[in-house]
Design a protein around this motif. Structure first.
Motif, PDB file in Angstrom:
ATOM      1  N   SER A  27       0.943  -1.256   0.096  1.00 47.51           N
ATOM      2  CA  SER A  27      -0.044  -0.039  -0.071  1.00 47.51           C
ATOM      3  C   SER A  27       0.764   1.281   0.031  1.00 47.51           C
ATOM      4  CB  SER A  27      -1.122  -0.007   1.145  1.00 47.51           C
ATOM      5  OG  SER A  27      -0.266  -0.253   2.479  1.00 47.51           O
ATOM      6  N   VAL A  28       2.217   1.098   0.301  1.00 47.44           N
ATOM      7  CA  VAL A  28       2.973   2.394   0.360  1.00 47.44           C
ATOM      8  C   VAL A  28       4.031   1.942  -0.142  1.00 47.44           C
ATOM      9  CG1 VAL A  28       2.099   3.501   2.429  1.00 47.44           C
ATOM     10  CG2 VAL A  28       3.692   1.679   2.453  1.00 47.44           C
ATOM     11  N   PRO A  29       5.246   2.749  -0.966  1.00 48.86           N
ATOM     12  CA  PRO A  29       6.292   2.137  -1.345  1.00 48.86           C
ATOM     13  C   PRO A  29       7.251   1.924  -0.554  1.00 48.86           C
ATOM     14  CG  PRO A  29       5.929   4.718  -2.128  1.00 48.86           C
ATOM     15  CD  PRO A  29       4.974   4.147  -1.265  1.00 48.86           C
ATOM     16  N   ALA A  30       8.265   1.070  -0.746  1.00 46.39           N
ATOM     17  CA  ALA A  30       9.265   0.172  -0.106  1.00 46.39           C
ATOM     18  C   ALA A  30       9.946   0.928   1.057  1.00 46.39           C
ATOM     19  CB  ALA A  30      10.239  -0.645  -0.874  1.00 46.39           C
ATOM     20  N   HIS A  31      10.243   2.219   0.711  1.00 44.94           N
ATOM     21  CA  HIS A  31      11.041   3.038   1.553  1.00 44.94           C
ATOM     22  C   HIS A  31      10.177   3.586   2.783  1.00 44.94           C
ATOM     23  CE1 HIS A  31       9.550   5.935  -1.237  1.00 44.94           C
ATOM     24  NE2 HIS A  31       9.531   7.054  -0.448  1.00 44.94           N
ATOM     25  N   ILE A  32       8.876   3.797   2.347  1.00 48.33           N
ATOM     26  CA  ILE A  32       7.911   4.243   3.392  1.00 48.33           C
ATOM     27  C   ILE A  32       7.697   2.953   4.379  1.00 48.33           C
ATOM     28  CG2 ILE A  32       5.732   5.526   3.939  1.00 48.33           C
ATOM     29  CD1 ILE A  32       6.026   6.765   1.457  1.00 48.33           C
ATOM     30  N   HIS A  33       7.633   1.715   4.019  1.00 47.17           N
ATOM     31  CA  HIS A  33       7.231   0.827   4.683  1.00 47.17           C
ATOM     32  C   HIS A  33       8.494   0.567   5.533  1.00 47.17           C
ATOM     33  CE1 HIS A  33       7.708  -3.756   5.282  1.00 47.17           C
ATOM     34  NE2 HIS A  33       6.414  -3.764   5.408  1.00 47.17           N
ATOM     35  N   ASP A  34       9.615   0.475   5.135  1.00 41.70           N
ATOM     36  CA  ASP A  34      10.629   0.168   5.944  1.00 41.70           C
ATOM     37  C   ASP A  34      11.009   1.340   7.060  1.00 41.70           C
ATOM     38  OD1 ASP A  34      11.164  -1.904   4.214  1.00 41.70           O
ATOM     39  OD2 ASP A  34      12.486  -1.090   3.060  1.00 41.70           O
ATOM     40  N   PHE A  35      10.871   2.340   6.641  1.00 41.96           N
ATOM     41  CA  PHE A  35      10.957   3.396   7.607  1.00 41.96           C
ATOM     42  C   PHE A  35      10.108   3.347   8.910  1.00 41.96           C
ATOM     43  CE2 PHE A  35       9.330   7.496   9.356  1.00 41.96           C
ATOM     44  CZ  PHE A  35      10.770   8.056   9.910  1.00 41.96           C
ATOM     45  N   PHE A  36       8.641   3.229   8.797  1.00 44.27           N
ATOM     46  CA  PHE A  36       7.991   3.140   9.614  1.00 44.27           C
ATOM     47  C   PHE A  36       8.141   1.859  10.448  1.00 44.27           C
ATOM     48  CE2 PHE A  36       5.740   6.665   7.351  1.00 44.27           C
ATOM     49  CZ  PHE A  36       5.304   7.194   8.484  1.00 44.27           C
ATOM     50  N   THR A  37       8.298   0.696   9.878  1.00 44.93           N
ATOM     51  CA  THR A  37       8.436  -0.609  10.625  1.00 44.93           C
ATOM     52  C   THR A  37       9.826  -0.596  11.539  1.00 44.93           C
ATOM     53  OG1 THR A  37       9.534  -1.572   8.626  1.00 44.93           O
ATOM     54  CG2 THR A  37       7.114  -1.881   8.942  1.00 44.93           C
ATOM     55  N   ARG A  38      10.683   0.194  10.804  1.00 43.29           N
ATOM     56  CA  ARG A  38      12.044   0.099  11.607  1.00 43.29           C
ATOM     57  C   ARG A  38      11.795   0.836  13.031  1.00 43.29           C
ATOM     58  NH1 ARG A  38      15.716   4.107  11.665  1.00 43.29           N
ATOM     59  NH2 ARG A  38      14.674   5.096   9.664  1.00 43.29           N
ATOM     60  N   ILE A  39      10.989   2.102  12.573  1.00 41.79           N
ATOM     61  CA  ILE A  39      11.126   3.000  13.757  1.00 41.79           C
ATOM     62  C   ILE A  39      10.227   2.414  15.090  1.00 41.79           C
ATOM     63  CG2 ILE A  39       9.833   5.078  14.631  1.00 41.79           C
ATOM     64  CD1 ILE A  39      12.429   5.967  13.350  1.00 41.79           C
ATOM     65  N   VAL A  40       9.166   1.703  14.569  1.00 39.86           N
ATOM     66  CA  VAL A  40       8.261   0.964  15.581  1.00 39.86           C
ATOM     67  C   VAL A  40       9.441  -0.071  16.422  1.00 39.86           C
ATOM     68  CG1 VAL A  40       6.390  -0.549  15.954  1.00 39.86           C
ATOM     69  CG2 VAL A  40       6.136   1.456  14.545  1.00 39.86           C
ATOM     70  N   ASP A  41       9.958  -1.021  15.479  1.00 42.22           N
ATOM     71  CA  ASP A  41      10.723  -2.025  16.092  1.00 42.22           C
ATOM     72  C   ASP A  41      11.615  -1.407  17.011  1.00 42.22           C
ATOM     73  OD1 ASP A  41       9.539  -4.160  14.674  1.00 42.22           O
ATOM     74  OD2 ASP A  41      10.971  -4.303  13.220  1.00 42.22           O
ATOM     75  N   GLU A  42      12.283  -0.260  16.542  1.00 37.04           N
ATOM     76  CA  GLU A  42      13.481   0.325  17.509  1.00 37.04           C
ATOM     77  C   GLU A  42      12.894   0.817  18.733  1.00 37.04           C
ATOM     78  OE1 GLU A  42      15.357   3.015  15.129  1.00 37.04           O
ATOM     79  OE2 GLU A  42      16.677   1.460  13.970  1.00 37.04           O
ATOM     80  N   MET A  43      11.766   1.303  18.646  1.00 38.90           N
ATOM     81  CA  MET A  43      11.194   2.071  19.870  1.00 38.90           C
ATOM     82  C   MET A  43      10.494   1.165  20.646  1.00 38.90           C
ATOM     83  SD  MET A  43      11.779   5.423  19.540  1.00 38.90           S
ATOM     84  CE  MET A  43      10.916   5.660  21.067  1.00 38.90           C
ATOM     85  N   VAL A  44       9.961  -0.049  20.282  1.00 36.93           N
ATOM     86  CA  VAL A  44       9.351  -1.019  21.223  1.00 36.93           C
ATOM     87  C   VAL A  44      10.250  -1.566  21.719  1.00 36.93           C
ATOM     88  CG1 VAL A  44       8.198  -3.167  21.204  1.00 36.93           C
ATOM     89  CG2 VAL A  44       7.292  -1.138  19.593  1.00 36.93           C
ATOM     90  N   ASP A  45      11.335  -2.055  21.126  1.00 38.34           N
ATOM     91  CA  ASP A  45      12.441  -2.682  21.835  1.00 38.34           C
ATOM     92  C   ASP A  45      13.364  -1.901  22.866  1.00 38.34           C
ATOM     93  OD1 ASP A  45      11.862  -5.056  20.218  1.00 38.34           O
ATOM     94  OD2 ASP A  45      13.616  -4.568  18.716  1.00 38.34           O
ATOM     95  N   HIS A  46      13.372  -0.671  22.699  1.00 32.97           N
ATOM     96  CA  HIS A  46      14.166   0.284  23.494  1.00 32.97           C
ATOM     97  C   HIS A  46      13.301   0.559  24.778  1.00 32.97           C
ATOM     98  CE1 HIS A  46      16.071   3.779  24.986  1.00 32.97           C
ATOM     99  NE2 HIS A  46      14.938   4.389  25.164  1.00 32.97           N
TER     100      HIS A  46
END
Length: 526
Positions: free
Chosen positions: A249-268
């Motif tokens: 539903s969104v381009p790869a760079h947008i998908h990767d940005f949001f999933t990476r941010i959430v993964d990092e913040m939840v883990d932190h």
């Protein structure tokens, strides 16, 4: 291979192509008789785009094509249409719409939008889900938007709003009391800061840095270009194509940005036991416990919040990413659109602006100039102004529903096949003179209690209606009120030189996007 054989092969290839084209044409011709065969009034389609050629070719927005159909067939309670070969039914009768939204909701709870978290995790959010999956997610997320939870996030929103005040004060000082700004861009940066802070716990600093990563990502999602427009159309009408070719539903760079941010913040947060007054904190509780805490001792915990129940289903990390993603989109795009159009209309209607400034001043005076949650709830004329803005510029100018079973359309004898899409022309109904006197006039008094009680409840639906009404509606309205109050307490707004009095909208955007921006002149109040 000799020339004669090549010629023969080319001839057979041409024949095969011709036969395929004729077969496709015949299929489309047959498909485009769906409503005629069912004796339902329909808008005359054309091959191969049905009734939506102007949208598919980027000449008109989807909302304007829907509006054209509404205007042409206003005397029909419903009218059959086609998106290419897909039959749809556009509803005009507000009583039927109310039945679909509320009383018969159980059979029309889907939007007909594509989602498949198996390859597109960000598509599994509340706006696109349907059926039992949607219901389960809605029950889980509803407690995150109670009054208590909004108050819980208020200080975070307030910090971002203070930065807006500083920005305006600094520019007024530099311009000796007058300066001009693209308000749409300004408030988009403000709400990018608000949502990145409230949703992710990250300070994006978009007000100070217009080129921040969060701002760039948000702008690209709604960029008026062919790729974005086609993706949005496929989400609504081309789920099969998206699944076949694994189109996200969104381009790869947008998908990767949001999933990476959430993964990092939840883990932190989990590793460091970080607690913060934001949505991500509540979603982490849903991930770990399956419920969020109640607001106070007087509230009862619902079944979905019972941690001892065997039915408790905790959120997965990819589900958190999807909900945060849609919260980010809705939180910055729809609120910035509503805020900027409110200020735009106030600039054109100085008497309304003056009256609203008087209310803002009076409320702020009661709380020593501090914009508190309680202060925003006391701004009743502000409510009326924003509601009138939402009538003129609903964030989503049309809504869709899907028949989840084969059944009759409520209040009619039309039998709908399972999966049939229903189109609800929200903006068209908002601007219909049958329901609104002089509908193009901007008049907040339409939303006095007396006026609302005298009007059919189904003619105003900027956030939808029924069980699928926008979950974040109150939070979004709070943000708009805070931003408008902050601007008007400091400055009077007027149209900048050259700014048109009637906005022109991009034909390649699903949501209302003014081609000329919204540039206003701010003059310091004495």
């Amino acid at each position: 291979m000799d020339t004669g054989m090549l010629t023969t092969m080319a001839a057979w290839a041409a024949v095969a192509l011709l036969v395929a084209c004729l077969g496709l044409y015949a299929f489309l011709r047959r498909s485009l008789t769906y409503w005629r065969r069912r004796k339902v009034a329909f808008a005359p389609p054309s091959v191969p785009f049905g009734n939506y050629a102007d949208t598919i070719l980027g000449k008109k927005s989807l909302a304007m094509v829907v509006h054209d159909i509404y205007e042409t067939h206003r005397d029909q309670r419903y009218v059959g249409t086609y998106f290419m070969a897909m039959p749809m039914l556009q509803l005009h009768d507000v009583d039927i719409i109310r039945q679909v939204f509320i009383k018969e909701f159980q059979d029309f709870n889907g939007r007909g939008m594509h989602y498949d978290p198996s390859y597109d995790p960000l598509s599994g959010h509340l706006f696109q889900l349907s059926g039992p999956i949607w219901k389960n997610m809605r029950v889980k997320l509803s407690p995150t938007f109670t009054t208590g939870k909004i108050k819980y996030m208020f200080s975070t929103i307030g910090d971002c709003n203070d930065n807006l005040c500083e920005h305006i004060d600094a520019n007024l000082a530099e311009g000796r009391g007058v300066y001009t700004e693209d308000i749409r861009d300004l408030v988009a940066r403000l709400f990018t800061d608000v949502i990145s802070s409230v949703a992710f716990g990250i300070e994006s600093n978009s007000l100070k840095n217009p080129d921040s990563e969060f701002r760039r990502m948000g702008a690209r999602i709604f960029e008026p270009c062919l790729d974005v427009n086609l993706r949005h159309l496929l989400i609504f009408f081309g789920g099969g194509i998206m699944k076949t070719f694994s189109i996200r539903s969104v381009p790869a760079h947008i998908h990767d940005f949001f999933t990476r941010i959430v993964d990092e913040m939840v883990d932190h947060r989990e590793k460091n036991n970080v607690e913060r007054a934001d949505m991500l904190n509540l979603l982490i509780k849903l991930k770990n416990d399956g419920f969020v805490p109640v607001d106070g001792p007087g509230e009862e915990r619902s079944d979905s919040q019972d941690s001892s129940s065997k039915q408790v289903q905790k959120l997965e990390k990819h589900q958190i990413a999807a909900q945060v993603f849609v919260f980010f989109l809705a939180g910055f795009e729809t609120t910035s659109t509503t805020t900027s159009f409110t200020l735009y209309e106030l600039a054109k209607n100085p008497e309304i602006q003056t009256k609203l400034q008087q209310e803002v001043d009076a409320v702020l005076q009661k709380c020593n100039g501090k914009l508190t949650y309680e202060a925003t709830q006391d701004m009743h004329y502000m409510d009326m102004v924003i509601q009138e803005t939402l009538r003129h510029y609903p964030p989503v100018p049309f809504l869709t529903r899907q028949a989840m079973v084969k059944r009759q359309l409520p209040l009619t004898d039309v039998v709908l096949d399972k999966g049939m899409r229903l189109m609800i022309p929200v903006w068209s109904i908002h601007m219909d003179p049958e329901y609104w006197e002089d509908p193009t006039r901007y008049d907040p008094t339409r939303f006095s209690e007396e006026a609302k009680s005298a009007r059919h409840p189904g003619v105003y639906m900027p956030f939808g209606d029924g069980p699928r009404i926008c979950l974040g509606m109150r939070l979004g309205l709070l943000q708009v009120k805070m931003a408008v109050a902050s601007v008007l307490s400091r400055a009077t707004v007027t149209l900048a030189p050259g700014m048109p009095r009637q906005p022109r909208f991009s034909p390649r955007c699903v949501l209302p996007s003014p081609i000329d921006g919204i540039t206003l002149t701010l003059t310091a109040r004495s």
